[in-house]
Design a protein around this motif. Structure first.
Motif, PDB file in Angstrom:
ATOM      1  N   UNK A 107       6.259 -52.229 -38.237  1.00 48.94           N
ATOM      2  CA  UNK A 107       5.240 -51.162 -38.481  1.00 48.94           C
ATOM      3  C   UNK A 107       5.180 -50.522 -37.129  1.00 48.94           C
ATOM      4  N   UNK A 108       5.352 -49.142 -37.044  1.00 47.71           N
ATOM      5  CA  UNK A 108       5.150 -48.349 -35.905  1.00 47.71           C
ATOM      6  C   UNK A 108       3.699 -47.622 -35.712  1.00 47.71           C
ATOM      7  N   UNK A 109       2.973 -47.635 -34.839  1.00 46.35           N
ATOM      8  CA  UNK A 109       1.785 -47.017 -34.472  1.00 46.35           C
ATOM      9  C   UNK A 109       1.923 -45.900 -33.531  1.00 46.35           C
ATOM     10  N   UNK A 110       1.681 -44.723 -33.744  1.00 38.20           N
ATOM     11  CA  UNK A 110       2.299 -43.506 -33.146  1.00 38.20           C
ATOM     12  C   UNK A 110       1.213 -42.366 -32.987  1.00 38.20           C
ATOM     13  N   UNK A 111       1.087 -41.655 -32.272  1.00 36.78           N
ATOM     14  CA  UNK A 111       0.505 -40.195 -32.182  1.00 36.78           C
ATOM     15  C   UNK A 111      -0.994 -40.771 -32.022  1.00 36.78           C
ATOM     16  N   UNK A 112      -1.687 -41.193 -30.985  1.00 38.01           N
ATOM     17  CA  UNK A 112      -2.902 -42.016 -30.747  1.00 38.01           C
ATOM     18  C   UNK A 112      -3.884 -40.706 -30.459  1.00 38.01           C
ATOM     19  N   UNK A 113      -5.181 -40.741 -30.942  1.00 42.07           N
ATOM     20  CA  UNK A 113      -6.165 -39.972 -30.698  1.00 42.07           C
ATOM     21  C   UNK A 113      -7.337 -40.408 -30.878  1.00 42.07           C
ATOM     22  N   UNK A 114      -8.293 -39.880 -29.915  1.00 37.96           N
ATOM     23  CA  UNK A 114      -9.747 -40.377 -29.993  1.00 37.96           C
ATOM     24  C   UNK A 114     -10.513 -39.615 -31.169  1.00 37.96           C
ATOM     25  N   UNK A 115     -11.112 -40.426 -31.643  1.00 37.04           N
ATOM     26  CA  UNK A 115     -12.089 -39.804 -32.747  1.00 37.04           C
ATOM     27  C   UNK A 115     -13.548 -39.798 -32.542  1.00 37.04           C
ATOM     28  N   UNK A 116     -14.177 -38.999 -33.084  1.00 40.06           N
ATOM     29  CA  UNK A 116     -15.605 -38.902 -32.778  1.00 40.06           C
ATOM     30  C   UNK A 116     -16.200 -39.963 -33.576  1.00 40.06           C
ATOM     31  N   UNK A 117     -17.234 -40.640 -32.950  1.00 36.55           N
ATOM     32  CA  UNK A 117     -18.221 -41.899 -33.606  1.00 36.55           C
ATOM     33  C   UNK A 117     -18.784 -41.096 -34.968  1.00 36.55           C
ATOM     34  N   UNK A 118     -18.763 -41.965 -36.057  1.00 39.16           N
ATOM     35  CA  UNK A 118     -19.549 -41.393 -37.318  1.00 39.16           C
ATOM     36  C   UNK A 118     -20.818 -40.892 -36.767  1.00 39.16           C
ATOM     37  N   UNK A 119     -21.231 -39.972 -37.390  1.00 36.48           N
ATOM     38  CA  UNK A 119     -22.552 -39.244 -37.222  1.00 36.48           C
ATOM     39  C   UNK A 119     -22.729 -38.379 -35.785  1.00 36.48           C
ATOM     40  N   UNK A 120     -21.708 -38.551 -35.227  1.00 37.63           N
ATOM     41  CA  UNK A 120     -21.828 -37.390 -33.781  1.00 37.63           C
ATOM     42  C   UNK A 120     -21.760 -36.148 -34.070  1.00 37.63           C
ATOM     43  N   UNK A 121     -22.614 -35.587 -33.621  1.00 43.63           N
ATOM     44  CA  UNK A 121     -22.334 -33.931 -34.079  1.00 43.63           C
ATOM     45  C   UNK A 121     -21.758 -33.351 -32.914  1.00 43.63           C
TER      46      UNK A 121
ATOM     47  N   UNK B 253     -14.331 -50.781 -26.230  1.00 42.49           N
ATOM     48  CA  UNK B 253     -15.083 -51.472 -27.080  1.00 42.49           C
ATOM     49  C   UNK B 253     -15.873 -50.463 -28.206  1.00 42.49           C
ATOM     50  N   UNK B 254     -15.820 -50.528 -29.241  1.00 38.77           N
ATOM     51  CA  UNK B 254     -16.863 -49.535 -30.217  1.00 38.77           C
ATOM     52  C   UNK B 254     -16.051 -48.081 -30.272  1.00 38.77           C
ATOM     53  N   UNK B 255     -14.991 -47.783 -29.602  1.00 39.46           N
ATOM     54  CA  UNK B 255     -14.422 -46.640 -29.636  1.00 39.46           C
ATOM     55  C   UNK B 255     -13.591 -46.418 -30.997  1.00 39.46           C
ATOM     56  N   UNK B 256     -13.694 -45.416 -31.507  1.00 37.49           N
ATOM     57  CA  UNK B 256     -13.298 -44.762 -32.808  1.00 37.49           C
ATOM     58  C   UNK B 256     -11.789 -44.014 -32.133  1.00 37.49           C
ATOM     59  N   UNK B 257     -10.734 -44.590 -32.925  1.00 39.53           N
ATOM     60  CA  UNK B 257      -9.540 -43.766 -32.783  1.00 39.53           C
ATOM     61  C   UNK B 257      -8.688 -43.581 -33.967  1.00 39.53           C
ATOM     62  N   UNK B 258      -7.610 -42.710 -34.018  1.00 40.04           N
ATOM     63  CA  UNK B 258      -6.579 -42.735 -35.148  1.00 40.04           C
ATOM     64  C   UNK B 258      -5.336 -42.693 -34.675  1.00 40.04           C
ATOM     65  N   UNK B 259      -4.504 -42.967 -35.251  1.00 40.95           N
ATOM     66  CA  UNK B 259      -2.914 -42.871 -35.164  1.00 40.95           C
ATOM     67  C   UNK B 259      -2.260 -43.065 -36.388  1.00 40.95           C
TER      68      UNK B 259
ATOM     69  N   UNK C 256       0.889 -42.596 -42.718  1.00 40.32           N
ATOM     70  CA  UNK C 256      -0.368 -41.910 -42.739  1.00 40.32           C
ATOM     71  C   UNK C 256      -1.445 -42.147 -41.543  1.00 40.32           C
ATOM     72  N   UNK C 257      -2.034 -41.033 -41.215  1.00 44.10           N
ATOM     73  CA  UNK C 257      -3.072 -41.547 -40.150  1.00 44.10           C
ATOM     74  C   UNK C 257      -3.932 -42.281 -40.549  1.00 44.10           C
ATOM     75  N   UNK C 258      -4.426 -43.244 -39.910  1.00 38.94           N
ATOM     76  CA  UNK C 258      -5.525 -44.195 -40.260  1.00 38.94           C
ATOM     77  C   UNK C 258      -6.454 -44.312 -38.974  1.00 38.94           C
ATOM     78  N   UNK C 259      -7.754 -44.370 -39.599  1.00 38.10           N
ATOM     79  CA  UNK C 259      -8.824 -44.177 -38.391  1.00 38.10           C
ATOM     80  C   UNK C 259      -9.278 -45.630 -38.130  1.00 38.10           C
ATOM     81  N   UNK C 260      -9.502 -45.998 -36.915  1.00 32.91           N
ATOM     82  CA  UNK C 260      -9.774 -47.344 -36.566  1.00 32.91           C
ATOM     83  C   UNK C 260     -11.011 -47.549 -35.424  1.00 32.91           C
ATOM     84  N   UNK C 261     -11.735 -48.678 -35.542  1.00 36.73           N
ATOM     85  CA  UNK C 261     -12.708 -48.922 -34.779  1.00 36.73           C
ATOM     86  C   UNK C 261     -12.412 -50.158 -33.850  1.00 36.73           C
TER      87      UNK C 261
END
Length: 109
Positions: A92-106, A77-83, A32-37
């Protein structure tokens, strides 16, 4: 003395490099895709936790994560990403990394 043969890092890496046959590929179904900070950088390592579950940790190479996200190590540091987090054999494999917008970012129009 153990009867088990010793396997050196070179042997393991050679095996990984030569795993190009279909039957030796890891089974990456069921993830599954998981969002990390990113919460910190310790030397060459980066620490992150899942946004929805702080007990779900990600620790990896800062250089590799920055390469996967196509950003500089200094801006992790502080970057949000998902994989995709895929249970596999082994580990466990972590694949398909993508940057994610900061919460509250418009989104810009």
């Amino acid at each position: 003395m153990s009867d088990h043969p010793k396997t050196g890092l070179g042997d393991v890496l050679a095996h990984v490099v030569n795993c190009d046959r279909e039957d030796e590929e890891p089974d990456l179904r069921g993830g599954r895709r998981v969002a990390y900070v990113v919460t910190g950088i310790r030397g060459a390592l980066v620490d992150a936790h899942a946004v929805d579950d702080p007990t779900n940790k990600y620790v990896g190479s800062a250089a590799v994560l920055s390469q996967n996200l196509e950003i500089e190590v200094g801006s992790l540091h502080g970057r949000h990403f998902s994989c995709r987090v895929e249970p596999g054999d082994p580990g466990t494999f972590f694949v398909d990394f993508q940057t994610a917008p900061e919460p509250g970012a418009q989104a810009s129009a």
